[in-house]
Design a protein around this motif. Structure first.
Motif, mmCIF file in Angstrom:
data_model
loop_
_atom_site.group_PDB
_atom_site.id
_atom_site.type_symbol
_atom_site.label_atom_id
_atom_site.label_comp_id
_atom_site.label_asym_id
_atom_site.label_seq_id
_atom_site.Cartn_x
_atom_site.Cartn_y
_atom_site.Cartn_z
ATOM 1 N N GLY A 359 59.050 58.965 25.194
ATOM 2 C CA GLY A 359 58.697 57.571 24.931
ATOM 3 C C GLY A 359 57.623 57.391 23.884
ATOM 4 N N HIS A 360 56.984 58.474 23.431
ATOM 5 C CA HIS A 360 55.915 58.301 22.439
ATOM 6 C C HIS A 360 56.506 57.839 21.102
ATOM 7 N N PRO A 361 55.879 56.821 20.481
ATOM 8 C CA PRO A 361 56.456 56.252 19.253
ATOM 9 C C PRO A 361 56.566 57.254 18.083
ATOM 10 N N ASP A 362 55.834 58.366 18.120
ATOM 11 C CA ASP A 362 55.929 59.339 17.027
ATOM 12 C C ASP A 362 57.140 60.261 17.133
ATOM 13 N N LEU A 363 57.908 60.135 18.234
ATOM 14 C CA LEU A 363 59.053 61.037 18.403
ATOM 15 C C LEU A 363 60.274 60.509 17.657
ATOM 16 N N PRO A 364 61.128 61.418 17.178
ATOM 17 C CA PRO A 364 62.383 60.972 16.581
ATOM 18 C C PRO A 364 63.249 60.326 17.656
ATOM 19 N N GLU A 365 64.094 59.406 17.206
ATOM 20 C CA GLU A 365 64.894 58.614 18.138
ATOM 21 C C GLU A 365 65.694 59.482 19.124
ATOM 22 N N ASP A 366 66.292 60.560 18.606
ATOM 23 C CA ASP A 366 67.157 61.366 19.472
ATOM 24 C C ASP A 366 66.380 62.203 20.492
ATOM 25 N N TYR A 367 65.069 62.296 20.349
ATOM 26 C CA TYR A 367 64.263 63.020 21.344
ATOM 27 C C TYR A 367 63.357 62.083 22.148
ATOM 28 N N LEU A 368 63.522 60.797 21.954
ATOM 29 C CA LEU A 368 62.606 59.825 22.563
ATOM 30 C C LEU A 368 62.605 59.925 24.093
ATOM 31 N N ASP A 369 63.769 60.084 24.687
ATOM 32 C CA ASP A 369 63.839 60.171 26.149
ATOM 33 C C ASP A 369 63.504 61.570 26.654
ATOM 34 N N LEU A 370 63.632 62.535 25.752
ATOM 35 C CA LEU A 370 63.492 63.935 26.119
ATOM 36 C C LEU A 370 62.033 64.388 26.150
ATOM 37 N N GLY A 371 61.254 63.931 25.186
ATOM 38 C CA GLY A 371 59.907 64.472 24.962
ATOM 39 C C GLY A 371 59.948 65.402 23.772
ATOM 40 N N GLN A 372 58.786 65.582 23.135
ATOM 41 C CA GLN A 372 58.744 66.370 21.903
ATOM 42 C C GLN A 372 59.039 67.848 22.165
ATOM 43 N N PRO A 373 59.929 68.450 21.365
ATOM 44 C CA PRO A 373 60.136 69.890 21.491
ATOM 45 C C PRO A 373 58.855 70.661 21.134
ATOM 46 N N VAL A 374 58.574 71.695 21.898
ATOM 47 C CA VAL A 374 57.420 72.563 21.659
ATOM 48 C C VAL A 374 57.966 73.969 21.421
ATOM 49 N N LEU A 375 57.587 74.573 20.311
ATOM 50 C CA LEU A 375 58.128 75.880 19.924
ATOM 51 C C LEU A 375 57.045 76.936 20.067
ATOM 52 N N ILE A 376 57.288 77.925 20.923
ATOM 53 C CA ILE A 376 56.273 78.951 21.186
ATOM 54 C C ILE A 376 56.814 80.338 20.836
ATOM 55 N N PRO A 377 56.402 80.877 19.672
ATOM 56 C CA PRO A 377 56.828 82.230 19.328
ATOM 57 C C PRO A 377 56.153 83.274 20.216
ATOM 58 N N GLY A 378 56.843 84.398 20.472
ATOM 59 C CA GLY A 378 56.281 85.449 21.323
ATOM 60 C C GLY A 378 55.765 86.607 20.497
ATOM 61 N N SER A 379 56.697 87.465 20.043
ATOM 62 C CA SER A 379 56.375 88.549 19.117
ATOM 63 C C SER A 379 57.703 89.115 18.659
ATOM 64 N N MET A 380 57.665 90.113 17.769
ATOM 65 C CA MET A 380 58.944 90.630 17.292
ATOM 66 C C MET A 380 59.668 91.473 18.331
ATOM 67 N N GLY A 381 59.051 91.663 19.508
ATOM 68 C CA GLY A 381 59.756 92.403 20.546
ATOM 69 C C GLY A 381 59.826 91.687 21.882
ATOM 70 N N THR A 382 59.309 90.475 21.936
ATOM 71 C CA THR A 382 59.282 89.731 23.210
ATOM 72 C C THR A 382 59.829 88.313 23.000
ATOM 73 N N PRO A 383 60.173 87.614 24.083
ATOM 74 C CA PRO A 383 60.826 86.316 23.917
ATOM 75 C C PRO A 383 59.943 85.230 23.298
ATOM 76 N N SER A 384 60.601 84.332 22.588
ATOM 77 C CA SER A 384 59.982 83.079 22.168
ATOM 78 C C SER A 384 60.594 81.978 23.035
ATOM 79 N N TYR A 385 59.955 80.816 23.079
ATOM 80 C CA TYR A 385 60.398 79.756 23.986
ATOM 81 C C TYR A 385 60.509 78.407 23.304
ATOM 82 N N VAL A 386 61.462 77.627 23.794
ATOM 83 C CA VAL A 386 61.534 76.212 23.442
ATOM 84 C C VAL A 386 61.221 75.431 24.712
ATOM 85 N N LEU A 387 60.295 74.503 24.603
ATOM 86 C CA LEU A 387 59.948 73.663 25.751
ATOM 87 C C LEU A 387 60.099 72.213 25.332
ATOM 88 N N CYS A 388 60.048 71.302 26.288
ATOM 89 C CA CYS A 388 59.899 69.907 25.885
ATOM 90 C C CYS A 388 58.766 69.276 26.686
#
Ligand code: 5GP
Ligand code: MN
Ligand code: MN
Length: 480
Positions: A359-388
């Motif tokens: 719902g935050h006005p700075d979000l793109p329309e297609d993510y408005l209900d979802l919440g902002q995607p958060v991208l968390i890199p891990g390392s070149m040998g461990t998992p990275s994550y996508v959150l919202c």
């Protein structure tokens, strides 16, 4: 050592006001008990130092990936009142708008495996890496000014990326308020040949696949599914941002004295938010931020071309859409609810990712209900994550999350302890291919130098700042 801390909840610890003289607010550390044991005392000291700065609101915060930085810790978040607070380059960092973007595809892991080696070779050729690397894209002085002011808009108008990418960049890749007259000739000179370059060390382009989905609905909204190949780009504003930070640090060091701000650490150089000195820095910082968005955009464009050259014959649409792009070294003027009142604050996120709720006005329309995607890199040998981001993020952390796993071993220590060739072989035996300018760099960036990304991300998830959507495993990495 940490007896001084007051436990607020499972993952929240308070650094009390008495911890250091002059603290205006407490510190707030977001870590689990086991991550707390990895925290250096000096990092706590830095959190407390920031709490002494004028106009700081609520508390001086550190994310679960926090470690020692220049003045402010990396993983540090602090919000300063627009009128009574300050702006500080140390709260942003030298690599202004260092950040991460994620690009999805219609390819599966099986599609890419057989061609992975050539794909990485071509990516490594197409995208300049290394400390002083120069780009094949040459911009004029006028174009550079245009980039400083218009960011990603410039990129798309000049054939790098497409219109649809713009909405999926934080601030639309074009933060307002830039003033190129605040950028020195030296910063321009450093910036001109480096658009479309990764830089060194920690910066990377990584080919990944999704091995786990936590939230089907959110994943679908971002176009993500299990087994799918993605790629991630991590880099910032290169020499331009570094020079802008250096230039303005010097000015703000004198300004701190001029305005009688007593600093527990001179690396916290700052000035009252509305002063000429602070505003000049901020306008130059915006130029660097816009430059960094263009940098990531151009790299994405070249990487798309390489993917197309390998796979376009077999697919009518590779679906190489930008999922999202987030800054993790930046200061922004934002509105937050403090003591029930809407207040304008300069939020400094240094090694911290914005995490704005649904719902935050700075979000793109297609993510408005979802919440902002958060991208968390891990390392070149461990998992990275996508959150919202979730609804409580504003209340908990001024809408901020961690930005990575966070370093536990220094580069120097890593070079002594680890051999790049060994790390490369070990990763290769796990199906992960690394391309780097030199082996020592692989040692400095080995998975073991970072904390567990899963542990760090769980803290953010459990606190209710952002919830896990997908886990990404590395297939191949190109490194500076
Ligand atoms: P920073 O911006 O502080 O330099 O790095 C952000 C985070 O990127 C680090 O804390 C680390 O967790 C992550 N990282 C560093 N190198 C790599 C890499 O090669 N691949 C991935 N996926 N993450 C990395
Ligand atoms: Mn960086
Ligand atoms: Mn970074």
């Amino acid at each position: 050592v940490f007896d001084v801390l007051k436990r607020i909840s499972d993952n929240e610890w308070e650094v009390p006001v008495g911890f250091k003289p002059g603290m205006n607010v407490p510190g707030r550390i977001f870590v689990s008990e086991s991550l707390l044991n990895m925290l250096e005392m000096e990092t706590l000291g830095q959190v407390a130092n920031v709490a002494t700065l004028p106009g700081i609101q609520k508390y001086s915060m550190a994310m679960p990936d926090a470690h020692l930085g220049y003045g402010f810790s990396i993983g540090g978040v602090a919000a300063f009142d627009k009128e009574t607070g300050i702006i500080s380059p140390g709260g942003v960092g030298f690599d202004i708008n260092c950040g991460v973007r994620l690009i999805r595809s219609n390819l599966s892991e099986q599609d890419v495996r057989p061609k992975l080696s050539e794909l990485l070779d071509d990516l490594f050729k197409a995208i300049p890496t290394g400390v002083g690397s120069k780009s094949r894209l040459r911009v004029t002085d006028a174009e550079l000014e245009d980039i400083f002011v218009h960011g990603v808009q410039w990129a798309v108008e000049n054939g790098y990326g497409v219109e649809a990418d713009i909405a999926h960049c934080e601030s639309k890749g074009q933060m307002p308020g830039a003033d190129p007259s605040k950028v020195s000739a030296k910063a321009r000179k450093r910036g001109r040949p480096q658009i479309g370059t990764l830089g060194s060390g920690n910066h990377f382009l990584e080919v990944q696949y999704i091995d786990k989905i936590y939230d089907e609905e959110a994943a679908a909204a971002m176009g993500l599914k299990e087994g799918q190949v993605t790629f991630m780009v991590h880099c910032g504003s290169r020499g331009a941002g570094h020079q802008i930070c250096t230039d303005h640090l010097q000015i703000l060091t004198s300004a701190s004295k001029k305005y009688n701000i007593s600093l527990p650490d001179r690396q916290l150089a700052c000035a009252p938010a509305q002063s000429q000195e602070a505003q000049d820095y901020f306008k130059a910082m915006v130029c660097a931020a816009n430059y960094a968005w263009v940098n990531r955009h151009v790299i994405m464009h070249w990487a798309r071309e390489i993917f197309e050259s390998h796979f376009a014959n077999d697919f009518c649409d590779l679906g190489l859409d930008l999922v999202y792009d987030v800054a993790h070294n930046i200061a922004k003027l934002e509105e937050h609810k403090i003591d029930g009142k809407n207040t304008e604050v300069y939020v400094h996120r240094k090694g911290a990712t914005r995490a704005f709720p649904p719902g935050h006005p700075d979000l793109p329309e297609d993510y408005l209900d979802l919440g902002q995607p958060v991208l968390i890199p891990g390392s070149m040998g461990t998992p990275s994550y996508v959150l919202c981001s979730t609804k409580d993020s504003m209340e908990i952390s001024f809408g901020s999350a961690c930005h990575g796993a966070g370093r536990v071993m220094s580069r120097k220590h890593a070079k002594k302890e680890l051999r790049g060739e060994d790390i490369r072989d070990e990763l290769s035996s796990r199906g992960i291919q690394v391309r780097a300018t030199q082996p020592s760099l692989i040692a400095e960036e080995a998975p073991a130098v970072y904390k567990s990304s899963s542990e760090v991300v769980d803290v953010v998830h459990d606190l209710g700042i952002a919830r896990k959507v997908a886990r990404l495993l590395p297939m191949g990495v190109i490194k500076g």
